[in-house]
Design an enzyme around this catalytic site. Structure first.
Site, PDB file in Angstrom:
ATOM      1  N   GLY A 199       0.880  -1.204  -0.205  1.00 20.99           N
ATOM      2  CA  GLY A 199      -0.396   0.359  -0.312  1.00 20.99           C
ATOM      3  C   GLY A 199       0.838   0.935  -0.036  1.00 20.99           C
ATOM      4  O   GLY A 199       2.316   1.104  -0.026  1.00 20.99           O
ATOM      5  N   ARG A 238       3.186  13.244  -8.268  1.00 20.96           N
ATOM      6  CA  ARG A 238       3.387  12.465  -9.435  1.00 20.96           C
ATOM      7  C   ARG A 238       1.879  12.435 -10.126  1.00 20.96           C
ATOM      8  O   ARG A 238       1.402  12.774  -9.341  1.00 20.96           O
ATOM      9  CB  ARG A 238       3.449  11.255  -8.694  1.00 20.96           C
ATOM     10  CG  ARG A 238       4.024  10.111  -9.814  1.00 20.96           C
ATOM     11  CD  ARG A 238       4.010   9.228 -10.066  1.00 20.96           C
ATOM     12  NE  ARG A 238       3.778   8.026  -8.925  1.00 20.96           N
ATOM     13  CZ  ARG A 238       4.443   7.184  -8.647  1.00 20.96           C
ATOM     14  NH1 ARG A 238       5.968   6.076  -8.940  1.00 20.96           N
ATOM     15  NH2 ARG A 238       3.672   6.209  -7.132  1.00 20.96           N
ATOM     16  N   ARG A 270      -1.705  -1.032  -9.771  1.00 23.52           N
ATOM     17  CA  ARG A 270      -0.741  -1.789 -10.040  1.00 23.52           C
ATOM     18  C   ARG A 270      -1.296  -3.423 -10.372  1.00 23.52           C
ATOM     19  O   ARG A 270      -1.795  -3.730  -9.622  1.00 23.52           O
ATOM     20  CB  ARG A 270       0.073  -1.858  -8.842  1.00 23.52           C
ATOM     21  CG  ARG A 270       0.486  -0.403  -8.484  1.00 23.52           C
ATOM     22  CD  ARG A 270       0.670  -0.588  -7.452  1.00 23.52           C
ATOM     23  NE  ARG A 270       0.447   1.097  -6.790  1.00 23.52           N
ATOM     24  CZ  ARG A 270       2.295   1.447  -6.987  1.00 23.52           C
ATOM     25  NH1 ARG A 270       3.360   0.739  -7.127  1.00 23.52           N
ATOM     26  NH2 ARG A 270       2.497   3.007  -6.526  1.00 23.52           N
ATOM     27  N   ASP A 295       4.373  -4.654  -7.288  1.00 27.20           N
ATOM     28  CA  ASP A 295       3.607  -3.718  -7.069  1.00 27.20           C
ATOM     29  C   ASP A 295       4.655  -2.288  -7.688  1.00 27.20           C
ATOM     30  O   ASP A 295       4.008  -1.218  -7.491  1.00 27.20           O
ATOM     31  CB  ASP A 295       3.797  -3.233  -5.595  1.00 27.20           C
ATOM     32  CG  ASP A 295       5.461  -3.539  -5.058  1.00 27.20           C
ATOM     33  OD1 ASP A 295       5.699  -4.555  -5.827  1.00 27.20           O
ATOM     34  OD2 ASP A 295       6.089  -2.737  -4.385  1.00 27.20           O
TER      35      ASP A 295
HETATM   36  P1  AMP Z   1       9.113   0.709  -3.830  1.00 24.09           P
HETATM   37  O1  AMP Z   1      10.003   1.183  -2.720  1.00 24.09           O
HETATM   38  O2  AMP Z   1       8.579   2.866  -3.710  1.00 24.09           O
HETATM   39  O3  AMP Z   1       8.551  -0.101  -3.972  1.00 24.09           O
HETATM   40  O4  AMP Z   1       7.929   0.662  -2.011  1.00 24.09           O
HETATM   41  C1  AMP Z   1       7.697  -0.351  -1.365  1.00 24.09           C
HETATM   42  C2  AMP Z   1       6.791  -0.054  -0.392  1.00 24.09           C
HETATM   43  O5  AMP Z   1       7.368   0.345   0.326  1.00 24.09           O
HETATM   44  C3  AMP Z   1       5.155   0.817  -0.630  1.00 24.09           C
HETATM   45  O6  AMP Z   1       4.250  -0.029  -0.205  1.00 24.09           O
HETATM   46  C4  AMP Z   1       5.860   1.793  -0.131  1.00 24.09           C
HETATM   47  O7  AMP Z   1       4.675   2.718   0.441  1.00 24.09           O
HETATM   48  C5  AMP Z   1       7.074   1.570   1.560  1.00 24.09           C
HETATM   49  N1  AMP Z   1       7.380   2.527   1.479  1.00 24.09           N
HETATM   50  C6  AMP Z   1       8.597   3.276   1.098  1.00 24.09           C
HETATM   51  N2  AMP Z   1       9.372   4.297   1.314  1.00 24.09           N
HETATM   52  C7  AMP Z   1       8.303   4.464   2.969  1.00 24.09           C
HETATM   53  C8  AMP Z   1       8.468   5.062   3.399  1.00 24.09           C
HETATM   54  N3  AMP Z   1      10.161   6.028   3.631  1.00 24.09           N
HETATM   55  N4  AMP Z   1       7.979   5.287   4.822  1.00 24.09           N
HETATM   56  C9  AMP Z   1       6.269   4.791   4.400  1.00 24.09           C
HETATM   57  N5  AMP Z   1       6.292   3.390   3.116  1.00 24.09           N
HETATM   58  C10 AMP Z   1       7.481   3.253   2.378  1.00 24.09           C
HETATM   59 MG    MG Z   2       6.530   1.084  -5.430  1.00 20.99          MG
END
Ligand code: AMP
Ligand code: MG
Length: 487
Positions: free
Chosen positions: A85, A171, A178, A247
């Site tokens: 999420g 964005r 997804r 995702d």
């Molecule tokens: P991503 O790196 O965008 O693919 O993120 C993978 C998952 O980790 C997603 O559910 C993001 O919302 C969560 N996520 C990544 N960075 C953070 C953060 N700094 N705080 C909270 N959730 C995060």
């Molecule tokens: Mg992501």
């Protein structure tokens, strides 16, 4: 400012959670994409920079916004995680410019949500600038990708390996749905939500599927086709997404969440940059296979909808997966055929000509972007020396050039071939060392490198003498070997 129409917020409660941006002490606008704002139909009359900074740091919620965090799951490096999420992003709302397409406006790095788990919900300046640069580079190259509307520094510090300045990225996407969004509901056994989501995706992205016998099978096939073509586009510009988890694959067919992404300098099909991709799962040449694997995960979620008869549903899904390979292969051949200046449709016989060049480039450690660009000049009759000089070993090059010359002389005048190649082979890509340089300067308060890079990337096919330094591959001490998600 926005005329929001929030269709996702109207979906059942299981799809999202309300979200509220965190307080930011001193929002400052880094860059705003006026061109895109105009295309989105934003009304900016009387809106000054300070106000833009407030809005795009989440400090002022524009009228009509319904901020929410989207629920999704995902396979991360092959492991299923049922609860991901939006942990550091929120959907502000959707705009529908004119009678046209619908776009999501999302703030990324605006504070914790119901899905933040152990994360802080924040984004550091570096990843925000990286996403801005690469998004807009993609737009100029005509590769489907999410777009950058704004980057704002928050005046807050975020804790990463060291303390970093905080920032928020705005964005714009055709949607943020997804493969993992489908997986979220499928894993919960919520068949009704899977159907609601599939209907929503058809209405929003694939209305042509509605009129077919099996709309959900058609939708899967259309999603798969767009992904196959997208990955072929990535390969054609030397792009490595870096984290192709389910995702991070948008059903719209836009490139999304390319955190640790990188463009190839010298050609190496096994190249991996991302520090977390230790086994090379998402290496350059693995990307088509991974995209297909992700589509298989999507197909699993959709099977019950695709056909009431399970065997027939599986058969349809297998058909889609097989087509994925064929669509990818055909698109790859077309794109690389164009890169080589081959007239007409590239044929299967041309595949060897292309692969042989790539092999020579690999052995000769030739720069991916510069090689194709230099080849274009050769087509127009330029001296071969600058092309040959890109290869550390010239073994086999003369033979290959002779074959290529014979092939391109079919049908078109040299000047025509050269002009066509110039339009498909960019001179400028977002090189990793230039991105890192722009980020490093920005952390110390100097945004001029960032702005110069974004400005130059708007015209990637032009060899502007003033930005020549941005086209040069890294010197040994400038090489970037690792990239990070920066989360
Ligand atoms: P991503 O790196 O965008 O693919 O993120 C993978 C998952 O980790 C997603 O559910 C993001 O919302 C969560 N996520 C990544 N960075 C953070 C953060 N700094 N705080 C909270 N959730 C995060
Ligand atoms: Mg992501």
């Amino acid at each position: 400012m926005f005329s929001f129409d929030n269709s996702y917020a109207r979906l059942p409660e299981v799809f999202h959670r309300p979200a509220k941006p965190a307080a930011a002490r001193a929002p400052r606008l880094i860059r705003f994409n006026h061109d895109l704002a105009h295309r989105l139909g934003l009304n900016l009359a009387g809106v000054d920079e300070a106000r833009l900074a407030q809005v795009f740091a989440g400090q002022v919620i524009p009228l009509g916004a319904e901020p929410l965090a989207q629920a999704y799951a995902g396979h991360q490096f092959g492991q299923f995680n049922p609860q991901l999420g939006d942990g550091r992003a929120l959907l502000l709302g959707e705009v529908v410019p004119g009678q046209g397409q619908r776009f999501d406006i999302q703030l990324k790095g605006s504070g914790p949500t119901a899905f933040s788990r152990r994360g802080d919900g924040m984004a550091a300046l570096g990843p925000v600038l990286r996403e801005y640069i690469v998004s807009e580079a993609f737009a100029a190259l005509g590769v489907p990708a999410t777009r950058a509307l704004a980057a704002v520094s928050t005046g807050e510090q975020v804790v990463r390996e060291t303390m970093m300045p905080g920032a928020v990225f705005t964005r714009v996407a055709a949607s943020h749905i997804r493969v993992g969004t489908f997986q979220f509901f499928a894993a919960e056994g919520d068949a009704e939500a899977v159907k609601t989501l599939a209907d929503y995706v058809i209405d929003r992205h694939y209305p042509e599927a509605r009129a077919t016998d099996r709309p959900y099978a058609t939708m899967l096939s259309l999603i798969s086709e767009r992904q196959a073509k997208l990955v072929a586009r990535w390969l054609s510009i030397g792009f490595i997404h870096g984290v192709m988890n389910t995702d991070n694959m948008a059903v719209s067919g836009e490139t999304i969440d390319f955190g640790p992404c990188a463009f190839l300098d010298e050609y190496d099909p096994r190249k991996v940059f991302s520090s977390i991709d230790q086994r090379g799962r998402y290496a350059y040449s693995n990307q088509p296979g991974i995209a297909q694997w992700n589509i298989a995960r999507l197909a699993e979620c959709l099977l019950p909808l695709m056909d009431p008869d399970e065997d027939r549903a599986v058969e349809a899904a297998n058909g889609v997966l097989k087509d994925f390979g064929e669509v990818f292969q055909a698109e790859w051949l077309t794109l690389f055929g164009q890169k080589l200046g081959l007239s007409g449709e590239a044929s299967e016989g041309d595949r060897a000509l292309i692969s042989d060049l790539l092999e020579l480039m690999h052995k000769g450690e030739a720069d991916f972007t510069l090689t194709f660009r230099a080849l274009g000049k050769l087509a127009g009759g330029a001296d071969a020396a600058p092309f040959v000089a890109l290869f550390s070993s010239r073994n086999g090059l003369d033979d290959w050039l002779a074959r290529w010359r014979a092939r391109i002389s079919e049908g078109r005048a040299p000047s025509e071939v050269q002009a066509a190649m110039k339009m498909v082979n960019p001179a400028l890509i977002a090189r990793n060392h230039r991105i890192e340089e722009a980020i490093a300067a920005a952390v110390y308060g100097d945004f001029s490198f960032f702005h110069r890079l974004v400005d130059a990337l708007a015209t990637p096919y032009v060899e502007d003498p003033e930005t020549g330094y941005l086209r040069v591959p890294p010197a040994p001490d400038e090489r970037v070997t690792r990239t990070f998600c920066g989360t």
